[in-house]
Enzyme design. Structure first.
Site, mmCIF file in Angstrom:
data_model
loop_
_atom_site.group_PDB
_atom_site.id
_atom_site.type_symbol
_atom_site.label_atom_id
_atom_site.label_comp_id
_atom_site.label_asym_id
_atom_site.label_seq_id
_atom_site.Cartn_x
_atom_site.Cartn_y
_atom_site.Cartn_z
ATOM 1 N N TRP A 188 0.821 -1.208 0.000
ATOM 2 C CA TRP A 188 0.000 0.000 0.000
ATOM 3 C C TRP A 188 0.857 1.262 0.000
ATOM 4 C CZ3 TRP A 188 -3.733 2.087 -1.970
ATOM 5 C CH2 TRP A 188 -4.661 2.948 -1.378
ATOM 6 N N PHE B 272 2.094 -1.805 14.096
ATOM 7 C CA PHE B 272 3.341 -1.055 14.281
ATOM 8 C C PHE B 272 3.135 0.459 14.239
ATOM 9 C CE2 PHE B 272 4.282 -5.054 11.969
ATOM 10 C CZ PHE B 272 4.918 -5.718 13.004
ATOM 11 N N GLY C 191 -11.022 3.598 2.070
ATOM 12 C CA GLY C 191 -11.982 3.307 1.017
ATOM 13 C C GLY C 191 -11.652 1.999 0.327
ATOM 14 N N ALA D 209 -4.117 -2.240 -3.041
ATOM 15 C CA ALA D 209 -2.852 -1.717 -3.567
ATOM 16 C C ALA D 209 -2.546 -2.270 -4.954
ATOM 17 C CB ALA D 209 -1.717 -2.067 -2.603
ATOM 18 N N LYS E 87 -14.406 -3.777 8.986
ATOM 19 C CA LYS E 87 -14.739 -4.567 7.790
ATOM 20 C C LYS E 87 -13.769 -5.722 7.604
ATOM 21 C CE LYS E 87 -11.237 -2.788 5.233
ATOM 22 N NZ LYS E 87 -10.212 -3.464 4.432
ATOM 23 N N THR F 222 -13.436 -5.897 0.240
ATOM 24 C CA THR F 222 -12.601 -6.733 1.101
ATOM 25 C C THR F 222 -13.197 -8.129 1.264
ATOM 26 O OG1 THR F 222 -12.007 -4.707 2.276
ATOM 27 C CG2 THR F 222 -11.313 -6.769 3.262
ATOM 28 N N ARG G 26 -6.317 -9.872 1.694
ATOM 29 C CA ARG G 26 -5.576 -10.792 2.557
ATOM 30 C C ARG G 26 -6.465 -11.319 3.685
ATOM 31 N NH1 ARG G 26 -1.421 -6.161 4.502
ATOM 32 N NH2 ARG G 26 -1.676 -5.661 2.314
#
Length: 330
Positions: free
Chosen positions: A12, A83, A134, A138, A189, A246, A253
């Protein structure tokens, strides 16, 4: 032309760096990994995460944090959500008063239940923190496919400035003042997407997926509005828009990790195979804690937690969702 520092050279961060470069800005990308910096500087392609996306020579990669932060018009914080706080703490000594930082990751801190922008503000109180979210994988942004996002900021001036920096013929940007709603939609989400992936892995169909998306956004909106977010945000890009992509995309992922679990793998095995940070796993416990704190019913989130952390059989979780007490839709 703006001088931009991007923190995080994952898929991303790299895709947004390319977008900003194509918009005419000077971009420096920081990674904590010297090996990653060397690879990107030499190969000019992130073969493992953005295969086929060529990175121009003008993009500068560095592992020197001070170099990445000094003299920038605005900063993009793109490190994975676990992180964010640690990175913000390291950034703070180099951040001037009013420095704009736009966070583009998605997550909720399990121990404090703080959103990412709240964590950044706690560690860098002198910064002007905004968010971008949104339906925006990527892999597609890196290839220049049309994408639409929303920027949330405390002031219209900051929102419009960032809008003008990111917007292009392939990246349309809206603005909003509902930072909290945007972050909650983007974080929660991922938990619903795990459920959608599990259903796919178990061989369920489109009807199941549509039900999970529809009831998932109902859960997210119930909690979000109770916490102070705007209902319009959850029916918009960072709510239902991000949830749809998603839950359905091959690039997701979170959906992929869920799919592997639906096929019988453990959460640990699924995360290892995905080989990227699965944000939904980190947000699931926080979502359950928020539901309890605000006394909001979130049955999908509840069952996802049981599958992830209590070893519950996904088929049993589906049975519990289907056979719950009957009720009205609204």
């Amino acid at each position: 032309m703006a001088n931009v520092g991007v923190l995080g050279a994952g898929s991303w961060g790299t895709a947004l760096s390319l977008l900003l470069h194509d918009n005419g800005h000077q971009v420096t990308v920081w990674s904590i990994s010297e090996e990653e910096v060397k690879m990107l500087s030499e190969k000019r392609e992130y073969e493992a995460k953005l295969p086929g996306v060529k990175l121009p020579r003008e993009l500068v990669f560095t592992s020197n944090l001070e170099e990445a932060l000094t003299g920038r018009d605005f900063l993009v914080l793109a490190v994975p959500s676990p992180f964010t706080r640690e990175t913000a703490r390291k950034m703070s000594p180099y951040i001037k008063e009013g420095q704009i930082i736009v966070d583009v990751a998605k997550g909720i801190e399990e121990t404090t239940l703080m959103t990412l922008s709240q964590q950044i503000e706690q560690e860098i109180p002198q910064a002007d923190v905004a968010v971008l979210s949104g339906p925006s994988h990527a892999e597609e942004v890196g290839r220049g496919l049309p994408t639409t996002c929303v920027i949330g900021a405390k002031t219209e001036k900051t929102a419009k400035y960032l809008q003008s920096m990111f917007i292009s013929r392939v990246f349309r940007v809206y603005i909003s003042h509902d930072i909290l709603g945007i972050e909650l939609g983007g974080s929660l989400k991922n938990v619903i997407a795990l459920a959608a992936g599990i259903a796919d892995g178990m061989g369920y169909g489109d009807n199941t997926k549509a039900a999970l998306i529809t009831r998932g956004i109902a859960e997210i909106a119930r909690l979000g509005v109770k916490m102070g977010g705007k209902i319009e945000t959850f029916t918009g890009l960072s709510g239902i828009g991000d949830l749809i992509v998603t839950c359905a995309s091959v690039h997701s992922r979170n959906r992929k990790a869920g799919y592997l679990m639906g096929q019988g793998k453990t959460m640990e095995e699924a995360m290892k195979e995905v080989n990227m940070v699965v944000e939904g796993v980190y947000s699931a416990k926080a979502a359950a804690k928020l539901a309890e704190k605000y006394q909001v019913s979130m049955p999908i989130v509840e069952q996802v937690n049981k599958v992830l952390f209590e070893g519950k059989n996904p088929a049993e979780a589906v049975d519990e969702l289907m056979l719950r007490e009957v009720k009205s839709e609204h």
